[in-house]
Design an enzyme around this catalytic site. Structure first.
Site, PDB file in Angstrom:
ATOM      1  N   GLU A   1       9.185 -26.942   0.264  1.00  0.00           N
ATOM      2  CA  GLU A   1       8.576 -28.076   0.972  1.00  0.00           C
ATOM      3  C   GLU A   1       7.067 -27.860   1.044  1.00  0.00           C
ATOM      4  O   GLU A   1       6.603 -26.732   0.860  1.00  0.00           O
ATOM      5  CB  GLU A   1       9.128 -28.151   2.397  1.00  0.00           C
ATOM      6  CG  GLU A   1      10.628 -28.373   2.426  1.00  0.00           C
ATOM      7  CD  GLU A   1      11.174 -28.532   3.843  1.00  0.00           C
ATOM      8  OE1 GLU A   1      10.378 -28.446   4.803  1.00  0.00           O
ATOM      9  OE2 GLU A   1      12.388 -28.765   3.956  1.00  0.00           O
TER      10      GLU A   1
ATOM     11  N   GLY B   1     -10.344 -19.394 -31.912  1.00  0.00           N
ATOM     12  CA  GLY B   1     -10.541 -20.787 -31.485  1.00  0.00           C
ATOM     13  C   GLY B   1      -9.285 -21.620 -31.673  1.00  0.00           C
ATOM     14  O   GLY B   1      -8.993 -22.520 -30.876  1.00  0.00           O
TER      15      GLY B   1
ATOM     16  N   GLU C   1      19.111 -16.468 -10.870  1.00  0.00           N
ATOM     17  CA  GLU C   1      17.912 -17.255 -11.176  1.00  0.00           C
ATOM     18  C   GLU C   1      16.801 -16.337 -11.705  1.00  0.00           C
ATOM     19  O   GLU C   1      16.123 -16.646 -12.686  1.00  0.00           O
ATOM     20  CB  GLU C   1      17.432 -17.984  -9.913  1.00  0.00           C
ATOM     21  CG  GLU C   1      16.143 -18.770 -10.148  1.00  0.00           C
ATOM     22  CD  GLU C   1      15.591 -19.466  -8.907  1.00  0.00           C
ATOM     23  OE1 GLU C   1      16.203 -19.351  -7.823  1.00  0.00           O
ATOM     24  OE2 GLU C   1      14.536 -20.109  -9.029  1.00  0.00           O
TER      25      GLU C   1
ATOM     26  N   ALA D   1       6.711 -25.065   3.420  1.00  0.00           N
ATOM     27  CA  ALA D   1       7.646 -23.933   3.343  1.00  0.00           C
ATOM     28  C   ALA D   1       7.981 -23.606   1.894  1.00  0.00           C
ATOM     29  O   ALA D   1       8.724 -24.337   1.237  1.00  0.00           O
ATOM     30  CB  ALA D   1       8.937 -24.258   4.098  1.00  0.00           C
TER      31      ALA D   1
HETATM   32  C1  LIG Z   1       6.410 -25.966 -11.789  1.00  0.00           C
HETATM   33  C2  LIG Z   1       7.171 -25.560 -10.567  1.00  0.00           C
HETATM   34  C3  LIG Z   1       8.531 -25.790 -10.501  1.00  0.00           C
HETATM   35  C4  LIG Z   1       9.251 -25.459  -9.341  1.00  0.00           C
HETATM   36  N1  LIG Z   1      10.582 -25.793  -9.249  1.00  0.00           N
HETATM   37  C5  LIG Z   1      11.213 -25.672  -8.041  1.00  0.00           C
HETATM   38  C6  LIG Z   1      12.536 -26.186  -7.854  1.00  0.00           C
HETATM   39  O1  LIG Z   1      13.171 -26.715  -8.779  1.00  0.00           O
HETATM   40  N2  LIG Z   1      13.090 -26.099  -6.612  1.00  0.00           N
HETATM   41  C7  LIG Z   1      12.434 -25.528  -5.556  1.00  0.00           C
HETATM   42  O2  LIG Z   1      12.995 -25.488  -4.464  1.00  0.00           O
HETATM   43  N3  LIG Z   1      11.198 -25.005  -5.713  1.00  0.00           N
HETATM   44  C8  LIG Z   1      10.562 -25.075  -6.913  1.00  0.00           C
HETATM   45  N4  LIG Z   1       9.288 -24.591  -7.078  1.00  0.00           N
HETATM   46  C9  LIG Z   1       8.632 -23.953  -5.937  1.00  0.00           C
HETATM   47  C10 LIG Z   1       8.383 -22.460  -6.085  1.00  0.00           C
HETATM   48  O3  LIG Z   1       9.592 -21.758  -5.922  1.00  0.00           O
HETATM   49  C11 LIG Z   1       7.311 -22.086  -5.032  1.00  0.00           C
HETATM   50  O4  LIG Z   1       6.090 -22.621  -5.492  1.00  0.00           O
HETATM   51  C12 LIG Z   1       7.211 -20.604  -4.809  1.00  0.00           C
HETATM   52  O5  LIG Z   1       8.366 -20.121  -4.153  1.00  0.00           O
HETATM   53  C13 LIG Z   1       5.988 -20.251  -3.940  1.00  0.00           C
HETATM   54  O6  LIG Z   1       5.944 -21.028  -2.781  1.00  0.00           O
HETATM   55  P1  LIG Z   1       4.588 -21.823  -2.403  1.00  0.00           P
HETATM   56  O7  LIG Z   1       4.124 -22.536  -3.609  1.00  0.00           O
HETATM   57  O8  LIG Z   1       4.835 -22.598  -1.172  1.00  0.00           O
HETATM   58  O9  LIG Z   1       3.519 -20.676  -2.097  1.00  0.00           O
HETATM   59  P2  LIG Z   1       3.318 -19.936  -0.692  1.00  0.00           P
HETATM   60  O10 LIG Z   1       4.616 -19.435  -0.171  1.00  0.00           O
HETATM   61  O11 LIG Z   1       2.484 -20.775   0.203  1.00  0.00           O
HETATM   62  O12 LIG Z   1       2.460 -18.677  -1.166  1.00  0.00           O
HETATM   63  C14 LIG Z   1       1.079 -18.784  -1.520  1.00  0.00           C
HETATM   64  C15 LIG Z   1       0.625 -17.393  -2.003  1.00  0.00           C
HETATM   65  O13 LIG Z   1       0.789 -16.441  -0.926  1.00  0.00           O
HETATM   66  C16 LIG Z   1       1.630 -15.396  -1.345  1.00  0.00           C
HETATM   67  N5  LIG Z   1       2.470 -14.956  -0.224  1.00  0.00           N
HETATM   68  C17 LIG Z   1       3.352 -15.700   0.502  1.00  0.00           C
HETATM   69  N6  LIG Z   1       3.970 -14.932   1.420  1.00  0.00           N
HETATM   70  C18 LIG Z   1       3.464 -13.680   1.261  1.00  0.00           C
HETATM   71  C19 LIG Z   1       3.708 -12.424   1.900  1.00  0.00           C
HETATM   72  N7  LIG Z   1       4.631 -12.305   2.854  1.00  0.00           N
HETATM   73  N8  LIG Z   1       2.995 -11.356   1.488  1.00  0.00           N
HETATM   74  C20 LIG Z   1       2.093 -11.455   0.485  1.00  0.00           C
HETATM   75  N9  LIG Z   1       1.833 -12.608  -0.160  1.00  0.00           N
HETATM   76  C21 LIG Z   1       2.499 -13.692   0.223  1.00  0.00           C
HETATM   77  C22 LIG Z   1       2.469 -15.968  -2.472  1.00  0.00           C
HETATM   78  O14 LIG Z   1       2.963 -14.971  -3.322  1.00  0.00           O
HETATM   79  C23 LIG Z   1       1.462 -16.864  -3.167  1.00  0.00           C
HETATM   80  O15 LIG Z   1       0.668 -16.106  -4.022  1.00  0.00           O
HETATM   81  C24 LIG Z   1       8.576 -24.841  -8.255  1.00  0.00           C
HETATM   82  C25 LIG Z   1       7.212 -24.570  -8.341  1.00  0.00           C
HETATM   83  C26 LIG Z   1       6.501 -24.938  -9.461  1.00  0.00           C
HETATM   84  C27 LIG Z   1       5.022 -24.670  -9.480  1.00  0.00           C
END
Ligand SMILES: Cc1cc2nc3c(=O)[nH]c(=O)nc-3n(C[C@H](O)[C@H](O)[C@H](O)COP(=O)(O)OP(=O)(O)OC[C@H]3O[C@@H](n4cnc5c(N)ncnc54)[C@H](O)[C@@H]3O)c2cc1C
Length: 385
Positions: free
Chosen positions: A131, A342, A244, A134
């Site tokens: 989300e 390139g 996964e 989240a």
């Molecule tokens: C192209 C694409 C396809 C996707 N497909 C799906 C899907 O089909 N279904 C689905 O549910 N999700 C999907 N996702 C979501 C994906 O699983 C999340 O983007 C991923 O889990 C990271 O969550 P976030 O983007 O909210 O980053 P955040 O959780 O906000 O994290 C931001 C940064 O902080 C770091 N971070 C977070 N917590 C900690 C911690 N405790 N300690 C150190 N570093 C931390 C993270 O590693 C990251 O570098 C997809 C994402 C993309 C980009």
């Protein structure tokens, strides 16, 4: 490059050659067009189904092939040959993350209504967990499912969902007990319909896939669409994480191996300073380092796969495989792009796309940082809270 002690039998290798032939004949020739159109056609699912490729690990009784995870592993590796990370991602989301929870936790009625048509390629699935507020912190999710007569009413928003525009059903994580943290999460199978709207997102790579934000506004979901037990959703999330992540490691290994072969061919042919690129020691050494990386990633991934298939709980090994391969894949693609000079920066060269597509690996399916957190706990080096 030979594979280290592969876990596959002759039967798995036969599947590999027929899947490879199908992919090279039916999918790869369209990759460029699908990437440009930011969409691959839904008929791809029907074509895969006709080959039996959407149900490799599922029982015959549901229309599957009655195979095992090794059959699926073969497909995960071979999908790199589509040449479109987005197309592979859309197929992968359907077979590796959306349908497994229904297979493992679904009622018989849910399996008939979703798994059977999904294996036939008639209904396309997505998994909706992430989300806007989240991602890594799953317990923070805010999509609410309130109990009403005969079911639930869902309100909230999911984002970055693969197949988020095309999916006919979304296996959706919802909060059923707001104060419950991890133990307040449940899963609902939500049909596309009234109150469900999607908007596609623009991305660095995976262009052919429809990654989307999905919003749910007063969506009524009948009781029978509760997947697994009420407030048992976290268990359901954890149950498929190992597969996964293994699937992602296998995908990376397939992509790395292919990229190495193509880049070595390019380097043997491309001339600079009166010799092929491979006549320069720096390039030879780079190719040697990259081959070492492919081999190492394959060894670690196959070891984790072997343990997983044997029924162990290889949390450490799978986590290490995911962590190692995703970053290594991106670094290898960057190095291959560099060897192309390139040309590597040009749209018509496969490596330009492969390098962009590989960037998602260290983020999706649990980021590198989250993999290290899991390992920290598994290795008992995290302080107790
Ligand atoms: C192209 C694409 C396809 C996707 N497909 C799906 C899907 O089909 N279904 C689905 O549910 N999700 C999907 N996702 C979501 C994906 O699983 C999340 O983007 C991923 O889990 C990271 O969550 P976030 O983007 O909210 O980053 P955040 O959780 O906000 O994290 C931001 C940064 O902080 C770091 N971070 C977070 N917590 C900690 C911690 N405790 N300690 C150190 N570093 C931390 C993270 O590693 C990251 O570098 C997809 C994402 C993309 C980009």
């Amino acid at each position: 490059m030979s594979a280290p002690n592969p876990p596959f039998s002759d039967e798995h290798e036969e599947l590999r050659s027929s899947a490879r032939g199908f992919i090279e004949r039916e999918l790869a020739p369209h990759a460029q067009q699908w990437e440009e159109e930011r969409w691959f056609p839904n008929e791809v699912f029907a074509k895969l189904a006709a080959q039996g490729l959407l149900g490799l690990k599922y029982p015959d009784s549901y229309g599957g092939q009655g195979g095992d995870y090794l059959h699926e592993a073969v497909l995960c590796e071979e999908m790199a040959r589509i040449g479109s990370g987005g197309t592979a991602a859309g197929i992968g989301a359907h077979i590796n993350i959306a349908t497994p929870p229904i297979w493992k936790f679904g009622s018989e009625e849910q399996k008939q209504a979703y798994l059977v048509p999904a294996i036939r390629g008639e209904r396309i699935g997505a998994l909706g967990i992430t989300e806007p507020g989240a991602g890594s912190d799953v317990a923070a999710l805010g999509t609410r499912a309130e109990r009403v007569d005969g079911g639930f009413v869902v309100n909230g928003e999911k984002t970055y969902i693969t197949n988020g525009v095309r999916a006919d059903f979304i296996v959706t994580a919802v909060k059923t007990t707001p104060e419950g943290g991890h133990s307040g999460i449940s899963f609902l199978i939500v049909d596309r319909g009234e109150g469900v709207t999607s908007s596609a997102l623009h991305k660095l790579g995976w262009h052919a896939s429809d990654t989307a934000t999905i919003s749910f506004q007063d969506v009524f979901v009948p009781e029978q669409r509760l997947l697994g037990g009420l407030n048992d959703g976290f268990k359901l999330i954890m149950a498929n994480f190992q597969w996964e992540r293994l699937a992602m490691a296998l995908g990376a290994v397939g992509a790395m191996s292919l990229a190495w072969e193509r880049t070595a061919t390019f380097a043997r042919e491309r001339q600079a300073f009166g010799r092929p690129l491979t006549g320069h020691q720096a390039i030879r050494h780079k190719l040697a380092d990259l081959a070492t990386s492919v081999y190492t990633c394959r060894c670690v991934t196959y070891d984790a796969l072997r343990r997983f298939v044997a029924g162990e709980d290889p949390l450490r090994e799978v986590t290490m495989a995911k962590l190692l391969t995703q970053r290594a894949c991106f670094e290898l693609m960057d190095a291959c792009l560099q060897i192309h000079g390139g040309a590597g920066y040009m749209r018509e060269y496969w490596i330009e796309r492969a390098a962009r597509d590989a960037r998602l690996g260290p983020i999706g399916g649990g980021s590198d940082e989250i993999m290290r957190e899991i390992l920290g706990r598994a290795l008992d080096v995290a302080p107790s809270r």
